[in-house]
Design a protein around this motif. Sequence first.
Motif, PDB file in Angstrom:
ATOM      1  N   ARG A 168       0.824  -1.207   0.000  1.00 18.39           N
ATOM      2  CA  ARG A 168       0.000   0.000   0.000  1.00 18.39           C
ATOM      3  C   ARG A 168       0.865   1.267   0.000  1.00 18.39           C
ATOM      4  NH1 ARG A 168      -2.837   1.133   5.523  1.00 18.39           N
ATOM      5  NH2 ARG A 168      -0.740   1.945   5.836  1.00 18.39           N
ATOM      6  N   ASP A 169       1.911   1.276   0.824  1.00 17.66           N
ATOM      7  CA  ASP A 169       2.677   2.499   1.077  1.00 17.66           C
ATOM      8  C   ASP A 169       3.988   2.577   0.309  1.00 17.66           C
ATOM      9  OD1 ASP A 169       0.700   3.153   2.842  1.00 17.66           O
ATOM     10  OD2 ASP A 169       1.857   2.660   4.646  1.00 17.66           O
ATOM     11  N   GLY A 170       4.486   1.431  -0.128  1.00 14.96           N
ATOM     12  CA  GLY A 170       5.786   1.452  -0.778  1.00 14.96           C
ATOM     13  C   GLY A 170       6.956   1.495   0.193  1.00 14.96           C
ATOM     14  N   TYR A 171       6.698   1.263   1.449  1.00 14.43           N
ATOM     15  CA  TYR A 171       7.785   1.197   2.435  1.00 14.43           C
ATOM     16  C   TYR A 171       7.621  -0.077   3.243  1.00 14.43           C
ATOM     17  CZ  TYR A 171       8.404   6.138   1.399  1.00 14.43           C
ATOM     18  OH  TYR A 171       8.626   7.324   0.763  1.00 14.43           O
ATOM     19  N   PRO A 172       8.720  -0.744   3.561  1.00 17.49           N
ATOM     20  CA  PRO A 172       8.603  -1.996   4.318  1.00 17.49           C
ATOM     21  C   PRO A 172       8.001  -1.770   5.703  1.00 17.49           C
ATOM     22  CG  PRO A 172      10.914  -1.362   4.055  1.00 17.49           C
ATOM     23  CD  PRO A 172      10.106  -0.411   3.237  1.00 17.49           C
ATOM     24  N   SER A 173       7.373  -2.809   6.205  1.00 25.94           N
ATOM     25  CA  SER A 173       6.739  -2.742   7.520  1.00 25.94           C
ATOM     26  C   SER A 173       7.200  -3.965   8.308  1.00 25.94           C
ATOM     27  CB  SER A 173       5.227  -2.750   7.324  1.00 25.94           C
ATOM     28  OG  SER A 173       4.565  -3.048   8.522  1.00 25.94           O
ATOM     29  N   ASP A 174       7.358  -3.793   9.619  1.00 27.18           N
ATOM     30  CA  ASP A 174       7.915  -4.860  10.447  1.00 27.18           C
ATOM     31  C   ASP A 174       6.782  -5.571  11.203  1.00 27.18           C
ATOM     32  OD1 ASP A 174       9.167  -6.453  12.271  1.00 27.18           O
ATOM     33  OD2 ASP A 174      10.442  -4.885  13.124  1.00 27.18           O
TER      34      ASP A 174
ATOM     35  N   GLU B 128      -0.436  -0.640  13.959  1.00 25.49           N
ATOM     36  CA  GLU B 128       0.974  -0.693  13.571  1.00 25.49           C
ATOM     37  C   GLU B 128       1.689   0.478  14.218  1.00 25.49           C
ATOM     38  OE1 GLU B 128       2.136   0.683   9.750  1.00 25.49           O
ATOM     39  OE2 GLU B 128       3.960  -0.515   9.718  1.00 25.49           O
ATOM     40  N   MET B 129       2.836   0.209  14.827  1.00 26.11           N
ATOM     41  CA  MET B 129       3.576   1.257  15.525  1.00 26.11           C
ATOM     42  C   MET B 129       4.806   1.650  14.717  1.00 26.11           C
ATOM     43  SD  MET B 129       3.389  -0.629  19.217  1.00 26.11           S
ATOM     44  CE  MET B 129       3.540  -2.240  18.483  1.00 26.11           C
ATOM     45  N   THR B 130       5.009   2.943  14.570  1.00 29.30           N
ATOM     46  CA  THR B 130       6.185   3.441  13.862  1.00 29.30           C
ATOM     47  C   THR B 130       6.973   4.350  14.807  1.00 29.30           C
ATOM     48  OG1 THR B 130       4.842   3.433  11.851  1.00 29.30           O
ATOM     49  CG2 THR B 130       6.927   4.615  11.747  1.00 29.30           C
ATOM     50  N   ASN B 131       8.254   4.139  14.873  1.00 31.59           N
ATOM     51  CA  ASN B 131       9.169   4.956  15.689  1.00 31.59           C
ATOM     52  C   ASN B 131       8.923   4.869  17.188  1.00 31.59           C
ATOM     53  OD1 ASN B 131      10.562   5.898  13.421  1.00 31.59           O
ATOM     54  ND2 ASN B 131       9.163   7.634  13.160  1.00 31.59           N
ATOM     55  N   LEU B 132       8.312   3.805  17.653  1.00 28.27           N
ATOM     56  CA  LEU B 132       8.197   3.631  19.096  1.00 28.27           C
ATOM     57  C   LEU B 132       9.419   2.872  19.597  1.00 28.27           C
ATOM     58  CD1 LEU B 132       5.356   4.700  18.812  1.00 28.27           C
ATOM     59  CD2 LEU B 132       4.529   2.829  20.214  1.00 28.27           C
ATOM     60  N   PRO B 133      10.013   3.309  20.720  1.00 28.57           N
ATOM     61  CA  PRO B 133      11.200   2.604  21.208  1.00 28.57           C
ATOM     62  C   PRO B 133      10.848   1.184  21.660  1.00 28.57           C
ATOM     63  CG  PRO B 133      10.537   4.341  22.733  1.00 28.57           C
ATOM     64  CD  PRO B 133       9.653   4.467  21.537  1.00 28.57           C
ATOM     65  N   PRO B 134      11.782   0.244  21.516  1.00 25.09           N
ATOM     66  CA  PRO B 134      11.512  -1.163  21.826  1.00 25.09           C
ATOM     67  C   PRO B 134      10.981  -1.375  23.243  1.00 25.09           C
ATOM     68  CG  PRO B 134      13.711  -0.910  20.884  1.00 25.09           C
ATOM     69  CD  PRO B 134      13.138   0.463  21.020  1.00 25.09           C
ATOM     70  N   GLN B 135      11.471  -0.595  24.213  1.00 29.08           N
ATOM     71  CA  GLN B 135      10.995  -0.801  25.588  1.00 29.08           C
ATOM     72  C   GLN B 135       9.502  -0.503  25.697  1.00 29.08           C
ATOM     73  OE1 GLN B 135      13.860   2.077  26.623  1.00 29.08           O
ATOM     74  NE2 GLN B 135      14.425   0.966  28.492  1.00 29.08           N
ATOM     75  N   THR B 136       9.071   0.525  24.970  1.00 28.18           N
ATOM     76  CA  THR B 136       7.646   0.860  24.999  1.00 28.18           C
ATOM     77  C   THR B 136       6.842  -0.247  24.336  1.00 28.18           C
ATOM     78  OG1 THR B 136       8.188   3.197  24.891  1.00 28.18           O
ATOM     79  CG2 THR B 136       5.933   2.590  24.337  1.00 28.18           C
ATOM     80  N   VAL B 137       7.361  -0.742  23.218  1.00 30.92           N
ATOM     81  CA  VAL B 137       6.668  -1.840  22.536  1.00 30.92           C
ATOM     82  C   VAL B 137       6.536  -3.034  23.487  1.00 30.92           C
ATOM     83  CG1 VAL B 137       6.771  -3.455  20.591  1.00 30.92           C
ATOM     84  CG2 VAL B 137       7.439  -1.062  20.268  1.00 30.92           C
ATOM     85  N   ASP B 138       7.582  -3.293  24.275  1.00 30.63           N
ATOM     86  CA  ASP B 138       7.517  -4.394  25.249  1.00 30.63           C
ATOM     87  C   ASP B 138       6.413  -4.176  26.266  1.00 30.63           C
ATOM     88  OD1 ASP B 138       9.580  -5.664  24.053  1.00 30.63           O
ATOM     89  OD2 ASP B 138      11.105  -5.098  25.533  1.00 30.63           O
TER      90      ASP B 138
END
Lengths: 622, 481
Positions: free
Chosen positions: B123-129, B305-315
């Motif tokens: 959709r966006d043309g940018y990879p997503s994790d 989907e989260m973009t630019n969130l630090p890994p600790q927050t994602v945890d």
Amino acid sequence: MCRSTVTSMCSNDQEHDRDMDITNKILMNRSNRKLEEEVHTSTRPSLSVQRSATQRYGDGTRQDMTADPEQNTGIVTETCRIRMGTIWPYLEGIDAKVDMEQIHKKISLKVNVKTISFNNLYPPLLIPLFVSSSSSSSSTMAPPVTVNSINPKVIECEYAVRGEIVILAQKLQEEITKNPEAHPFEEILYCNIGNPQSLGQQPITFFREVLALCDHPSLLDKSETKGLFSSDSIQRAGKILEQIPGRATGAYSHSQGIKGLRDTIAAGIEARDGFPADPNDIFLTDGASPAVHMMMQLLVRSEKDGILCPIPQYPLYSASIALHGGTLVPYYLDEATGWGLEVSDLKKQLETAKSNGIDVRALVVINPGNPTGQVLAEENQKEIVKFCKEEGLVLLADEVYQENVYVPEKKFHSFKKVSRSMGYGEKDIHLVSFQSVSKGYYGECGKRGGYMEITGFGADVREHIYKLASVNLCSNISGQILASLVMSPPKVGDESYESYTAERDGILSSLARRAKTLEDAFNKLEGVTCNKAEGAMYLFPRITLPEKAIKAAGEAKTAPDAFYCRRLLTETGIVFVPGSGFRQVPGTWHFRCTILPQEDKIPAVVTRLTDFHKRFMEEFSD
Amino acid sequence: MGLKALDYETLNENVKKVQYAVRGELYLRASELQKEGKKIIFTNVGNPHALGQKPLTFPRQVVALCQAPFLLDDPNVGLLFPADAIARAKHYLSLTSGGLGAYSDSRGIPGVRKEVAEFIERRDGYPSDPELIFLTDGASKGVMQILNCIIRGEGDGILVPVPQYPLYSATISLLGGSLVPYYLEETANWGLDVNNLRESVAQARFKGITVRAMVIINPGNPTGQCLSEANLREIINFCYQENLVLLGDEVYQQNIYQDERPFISARKVLMDMGPPISKEVQLVSFHTVSKGYWGECGQRGGYFEMTNLPPQTVDEIYKIASIALSPNVPAQIFMGLMVNPLKPGDISYEQFVRESQGILESLRRRARIMTDGFNSCKNVVCNFTEGAMYSFPQIRLPPKAMEAAKQAGKVPDVFYCLKLLEATGISTVPGSGFGQKEGVFHLRTTILPAEEDMPAIMSSFKKFNDEFMDQYEDNWNHSRM
């Protein structure tokens, strides 16, 4: 006392990279909460404040400074404010100055305190103190959602069932998938979570037939369907679809759940208890957990509100109470009497909590017990009901394991039945009973179906519960249908009755055998004692660890039971949850083991565990 | 004995404060009338299947097979199910650990999250994790989880568009935070003016509120507008300057009715902007299976989907998700099917396209009929529904009607909507449930009633409205000129 976590993130000083706990003398005073923007934007003519300066540091920290060196006086009302990893102190006087200097020492920042109070202004204007540092400047700010700036209640809550040990297990699993030789075992044996179908338990065919037909109703119009589905499943699916407005299983339902399904559930409760149940008392939810959250949301107003919880307990309760900012008031189950519940202990804990200024609002009882597996005796339940009535407590009855009873001398009695049989009606007791499709012989965890039955509540309160439910629109329809099915399985004479009972009894009797085998195996281990698993899906053996092991755990900075479980996992692939995740009497150690691995896997669990335990005890023998 | 814990007086005040208009007074009255036997046209909730929209066949076949996997072993399964549905059911079952009846990973089935990531990339043309994608029981649960992480207390503010979808106001009051409103400009087709935003933030800060996040609903609910790329850039820039998390509610991304205004995701614009902004602005985007031409509301499936969130927050977010154990698995399969639809050449492809295009084109026609219908009514003006599922006309109420409302103890638009309901059976939501500028009144309808019923509905609306206006108008209209 206000405990704040202050993190300084200045990049040129290692000291700043770790979190620190600072105990301040003064509570955060919300009414005096002021931000720097107020100073910046204020046009009050009486202020001769030196306007702000902002410094930004390479690591993302931002510090704003405002001061008036001429007016360094005042009285403290507020301590420090933490934002984006930066200290935001607002001071008005001497005491705070002392505290701030302590902060200053701890984090090695050069702090100049300048405080001002404009007592003639309302609201009082507070000027932030200087925090200066020699860090280099840059133009970036800390992003808004860092671990230091998210809701501290989120950080406080713990959830061990999917905690550290499980994450390690997943890592080992990946390693084994890549390289089967990576570890001394071929597979991970998950005994950590009550997720039966992930370990090979088969679903009840009749339930799944009905669900499939409801998911794809046009099957009902095809003659071939009769060849693939039982006739009573076709009939039942047709009946359920008639109960759904527009036969639309893809539509949001009434926020309490589809009315016809609630009627079925109420009838099922009535058949179980012999007392009437009202479909309007039933709220269908995505599993029992959201229902528990909803009740906590309703009950907990602040940390002054307490909820009595059994220890050991299922960590959903501690996590949910923490997330809603309340206080868990523990009562201890007595291991020596098979995890008995002593009302005298309840009373004692309630009094202690009250004397600490806690307003105790509810009592959680898990019956059959998780992680402890006991089934309460009816007499005991009566005492509990009486206690709740006398103390005006809401009784939160977690009855999700009501079908999982393995010993002939015990029987499940719902708290609703017990209280009604004592003559207590709507007006006498607030009672909430939780049920789930995830447990029992059905074990349909992935469906997220469940309900709560709330009785004794006023119409005004019920309206608010309904409103809370409606914010999330409704629970998933498959889960709702399944909840109605588990409360009204096939009856004698139905085509599926025999296969249904064979499947159900097969699962339950196998669970009973597994429970017994594991219980016996645990009791043979040196230093391990295990109560009988009367019900639920767990064993919670106690382990007496040698001093040396406890010391080694201390050196590894982990709880002794977590240390044991970690070693067990890395050496055998068996996943247990350490007792500390459920809480336990201080100084005692346990672990929780589910009885869910398939029967042919149980011998492997027993041998590997027994061998490991021997080695472990030898290694750490005193 | 004193008050019991669940007596009304002792309830959590935050719970009492919550308002949720979509299922509020109007809805309750409509349900009562329905019980009394009156025919009610429910246009209050975006709930397409309840109004007769048929589910897409293919996904239902796949999920039915996953529910009853023993059918896959039956030699006669081919009599009831096409081969591609059977293959797809096997595919999804292989991604689960234990079928539909086992809890999945708390973030959702890894294989499905991978399909979501691939969809976003296309959709966006940018990879997503996939690791930064969490599946949820509907988008609402995701919004609640994220706001729960952001809001620490009443000092934390969330910028929310007004008019807004009340999920945001309800969740913010439940969590004890502060809603910071910014107004959408009705005269500019509900456009978003960044100067407005600045002013809202300045005012909130003056009150001592730390503004932490900004919500955009694109396409808009209830306002139906699609944000332009230029507008999205301004918003992202603003979030960068003001250090705000951007929460992009993009659940209506399939519901676009105007070719010159396609949907552009906030994430694509963010990535297009390049560093430092693309590396720093924190974005959480929400999606669902309840909207679009799927309309599978009852499944409760969604993701963020989260973009630019630090890994600790994602945890930490992972931990919160894990307390709810896992999102429901059937809906995860629906999500997989939505983001990874059939391809040309598949047996069921043509049917799938026919069904989905049929729904979208009909929605587009209905949006037009509705806007035109409203604009033909006395004292009603309505922007065109560029996207989403709603029409949000402004009702210019004469002073006498306002007076009558006051006497009845009702907010003027509630008064109007109740009268509309009694007269026509059309159940709408008053604009006050979404927030609106002072003295301006609206109502929200969905564009979901069946197309063939639409002309009758609009003419019954017009009849009611014009009579209402005549009744209360006098010579007010003349002075307005």
